[in-house]
Design a protein around this motif. Structure first.
Motif, short mmCIF file in Angstrom:
data_model
loop_
_atom_site.label_atom_id
_atom_site.label_comp_id
_atom_site.label_asym_id
_atom_site.label_seq_id
_atom_site.Cartn_x
_atom_site.Cartn_y
_atom_site.Cartn_z
N ASN A 1 0.94 -1.40 -0.09
CA ASN A 1 0.09 -0.07 -0.14
C ASN A 1 1.20 1.20 -0.23
OD1 ASN A 1 0.81 0.39 2.76
ND2 ASN A 1 -0.88 -0.86 3.51
N ALA A 2 0.26 2.37 -0.13
CA ALA A 2 0.93 3.80 -0.14
C ALA A 2 1.83 3.88 0.96
CB ALA A 2 0.13 4.76 -0.23
N ASN A 3 1.52 3.38 2.36
CA ASN A 3 2.52 3.37 3.51
C ASN A 3 3.50 2.48 3.74
OD1 ASN A 3 1.24 5.84 3.95
ND2 ASN A 3 -0.55 5.07 5.18
N CYS A 4 3.35 1.27 2.79
CA CYS A 4 4.26 0.33 3.12
C CYS A 4 3.89 -0.43 4.29
CB CYS A 4 5.61 0.53 2.99
SG CYS A 4 6.13 1.18 1.36
N SER A 5 2.80 -0.40 4.74
CA SER A 5 2.39 -1.05 6.13
C SER A 5 1.89 -2.48 6.17
CB SER A 5 1.37 0.10 6.91
OG SER A 5 0.27 0.02 6.06
N ALA A 6 1.58 -2.89 5.00
CA ALA A 6 1.04 -4.28 4.84
C ALA A 6 1.11 -4.91 3.41
CB ALA A 6 -0.48 -4.53 5.25
N GLY A 7 1.36 -6.09 3.23
CA GLY A 7 1.35 -6.69 1.96
C GLY A 7 2.62 -6.37 0.94
N ASN A 8 3.60 -6.22 1.94
CA ASN A 8 5.06 -5.96 1.21
C ASN A 8 5.56 -7.30 0.65
OD1 ASN A 8 4.67 -3.49 2.04
ND2 ASN A 8 5.96 -3.71 3.73
N THR A 9 6.31 -7.08 -0.49
CA THR A 9 6.79 -8.32 -1.08
C THR A 9 8.31 -7.88 -1.39
OG1 THR A 9 4.93 -9.14 -2.30
CG2 THR A 9 6.93 -9.86 -3.04
N VAL A 10 9.34 -8.65 -0.65
CA VAL A 10 10.79 -8.46 -0.98
C VAL A 10 11.18 -9.58 -1.75
CG1 VAL A 10 12.73 -8.46 0.29
CG2 VAL A 10 10.80 -7.09 1.42
N SER A 11 11.90 -9.45 -2.75
CA SER A 11 12.50 -10.21 -3.68
C SER A 11 14.14 -10.16 -3.80
CB SER A 11 11.97 -10.20 -5.03
OG SER A 11 10.51 -10.81 -4.70
N ILE A 12 14.63 -11.11 -4.03
CA ILE A 12 16.24 -11.18 -4.40
C ILE A 12 16.10 -11.16 -6.08
CG2 ILE A 12 18.43 -12.13 -4.54
CD1 ILE A 12 17.71 -13.28 -1.54
N VAL A 13 16.53 -9.97 -6.52
CA VAL A 13 16.66 -9.97 -8.12
C VAL A 13 18.00 -10.63 -8.61
CG1 VAL A 13 16.61 -8.23 -10.19
CG2 VAL A 13 15.21 -7.90 -7.85
N ASP A 14 19.03 -10.20 -7.99
CA ASP A 14 20.25 -10.86 -8.45
C ASP A 14 20.96 -11.16 -7.32
OD1 ASP A 14 22.54 -11.37 -9.84
OD2 ASP A 14 22.59 -9.54 -11.24
N SER A 15 21.69 -12.40 -7.22
CA SER A 15 22.73 -12.89 -6.20
C SER A 15 23.87 -13.41 -6.62
CB SER A 15 21.74 -13.66 -5.25
OG SER A 15 21.47 -14.94 -6.24
N THR A 16 24.20 -13.17 -7.88
CA THR A 16 25.35 -13.89 -8.39
C THR A 16 26.68 -12.93 -8.30
OG1 THR A 16 24.13 -14.90 -10.15
CG2 THR A 16 26.42 -14.68 -10.62
N GLY A 17 27.49 -13.21 -7.39
CA GLY A 17 28.48 -12.31 -7.03
C GLY A 17 28.20 -11.32 -6.24
N ASN A 18 28.92 -10.08 -6.16
CA ASN A 18 28.76 -9.02 -5.37
C ASN A 18 27.94 -8.00 -6.17
OD1 ASN A 18 29.00 -6.66 -3.69
ND2 ASN A 18 30.95 -6.65 -3.44
N VAL A 19 26.75 -8.05 -5.99
CA VAL A 19 25.89 -7.15 -7.09
C VAL A 19 24.99 -6.46 -6.46
CG1 VAL A 19 26.02 -8.67 -9.00
CG2 VAL A 19 24.25 -9.08 -7.28
N GLY A 20 24.35 -5.03 -7.18
CA GLY A 20 23.33 -4.49 -6.70
C GLY A 20 23.61 -2.98 -6.12
N LYS A 21 24.99 -2.58 -5.85
CA LYS A 21 25.19 -1.15 -5.62
C LYS A 21 24.80 -0.19 -6.60
CE LYS A 21 29.28 -2.18 -2.79
NZ LYS A 21 30.65 -2.13 -2.46
N TYR A 22 24.44 0.97 -6.03
CA TYR A 22 24.00 2.03 -6.68
C TYR A 22 22.78 1.74 -7.63
CZ TYR A 22 29.03 2.23 -5.45
OH TYR A 22 30.00 2.17 -4.55
#
Length: 278
Positions: free
Chosen positions: A216-237
Motif C-alpha cells: 500500500n502507499a504507506n508500506c504498512s502491509a502486503g509488502n513483497t521483498v525479492s532477491i533480483v540478482d545474487s550472482t557475485g557482489n551485485v546491486g550497488k548504486y
C-alpha cells in the motif's frame, strides 16, 4: 580652506533626526579660525545646481583651532525621506557656498528606519518585500489567514514556535520494509502506477540486489521483498524506474565483474516480485 568629515548620529531609544557633522575651518591664508561663525547648511538631491530641499542656519558655531562640531537638524528638523542620494552644501558667513558639495554617507539613511516604527502591528507586508530565509526561531505566535502553496505547509511544520501544530498536517509514516541483515544501502525508490512504492536496494550482508514492492502507499502491509540478482557482489548504486508496461527496470553495479548491468530481463521473469500489478 575648509576640510570636513561626516560622522554618524548618536544612538537613541528612537531613531535620531539629527546628523553629527565635524569639519575644519581656516582663513584665506590657511590659518585655523578661533572664533564663532555663522554657518548655513543645505541638503540637495544633486551634486551641483538644483534647489535646496532642506536649509538650516546656525548663527554662532564655535570654532577652536579650526575644528567645529554641529548637529544638523538641531535648528530646523530634517524631514527628508532619505530614500535617495543627498549632498550637503556649507556656507560660512557672507562667503559663497563651498564647493564641491559633500555626499552624505550611509549613516544618515538609518533615519529611514523610522518609517518602520510607524507601522501598525497589523500592517501588511507584501511578499515581494521579503527575500531570503526566515528561521523558525524568528517567528512566534499564530499565522492567521496565511496561504501556503503546494507542500509548503508540510515542509515548514515544526519550523514555527506556536503557529503550526503536529495535527495541522498529516503525520509521517515510518515503516520497516526489510530488516534481515545489513540492508537498505544505495536505495532507489519510485511509485508504481497504483501509487505504491517500489524500492531497489543493496543487501550488504549477502551482496545481493533486492527489490521491495509495498502493498500500500504507506508500506504498512502486503509488502513483497525479492532477491533480483545474487550472482557475485551485485546491486550497488541501483537506479529504478517503472516501465510503460508497469514492470520495474533496474540498472545497477556488478562489483564482481566490474561492469554495469541492467536487470530488466531478470525482473520481468520474476513474477512474484510484481504480484498485485494490473
Amino acid at each position: 580652506m575648509f576640510a570636513l568629515a561626516l560622522l554618524g548620529g548618536i544612538a537613541q531609544a528612537q531613531v535620531p533626526q539629527r546628523i553629527n557633522y565635524q569639519g575644519y575651518l581656516g582663513n584665506a591664508s590657511g590659518q585655523p579660525i578661533n572664533a564663532p561663525v555663522q554657518m548655513v547648511f543645505k541638503l540637495y538631491d544633486v551634486a551641483s545646481g538644483g534647489t535646496a530641499l532642506w536649509t538650516e542656519t546656525q548663527a554662532s558655531v564655535a570654532v577652536t583651532n579650526g575644528i567645529f562640531n554641529v548637529a544638523l537638524g538641531a535648528v530646523t528638523p530634517i524631514t527628508l525621506a532619505f530614500d535617495q542620494p543627498y549632498w550637503l552644501g556649507v556656507t560660512v558667513g557672507t562667503d559663497a557656498e563651498m564647493t564641491p558639495r559633500q555626499p552624505l554617507a550611509s549613516n544618515p539613511y538609518a533615519m529611514r528606519a523610522k518609517q518602520a516604527d510607524g507601522l501598525a502591528p497589523s500592517a501588511p507586508v507584501a511578499g515581494s518585500q521579503v527575500t531570503g530565509t526566515i528561521a523558525g526561531s524568528q517567528i512566534s505566535g499564530s499565522l492567521t489567514n496565511a496561504t501556503l502553496g503546494g507542500n509548503t505547509l508540510a515542509q515548514v511544520q515544526g519550523q514555527f514556535v506556536a503557529g503550526l501544530q503536529p495535527t495541522s498536517v498529516a503525520a509521517n509514516v515510518i515503516t520497516t520494509v526489510d530488516s534481515t541483515g545489513l540492508v537498505g544501502n544505495y536505495a532507489s525508490l519510485t511509485i508504481d502506477m497504483e501509487g505504491r512504492p517500489v524500492i531497489a536496494y543493496f543487501d550488504a550482508t549477502k551482496s545481493d540486489l533486492k527489490v521491495a514492492k509495498c502493498g500500500n502507499a504507506n508500506c504498512s502491509a502486503g509488502n513483497t521483498v525479492s532477491i533480483v540478482d545474487s550472482t557475485g557482489n551485485v546491486g550497488k548504486y541501483p537506479s529504478l524506474v517503472i516501465g510503460v508496461d508497469g514492470l520495474p527496470v533496474i540498472a545497477y553495479y556488478d562489483a564482481t565483474n566490474v561492469s554495469g548491468k541492467q536487470g530488466a530481463s531478470t525482473l520481468r521473469a520474476s513474477r512474484p516480485l510484481i504480484s498485485g500489478h494490473g
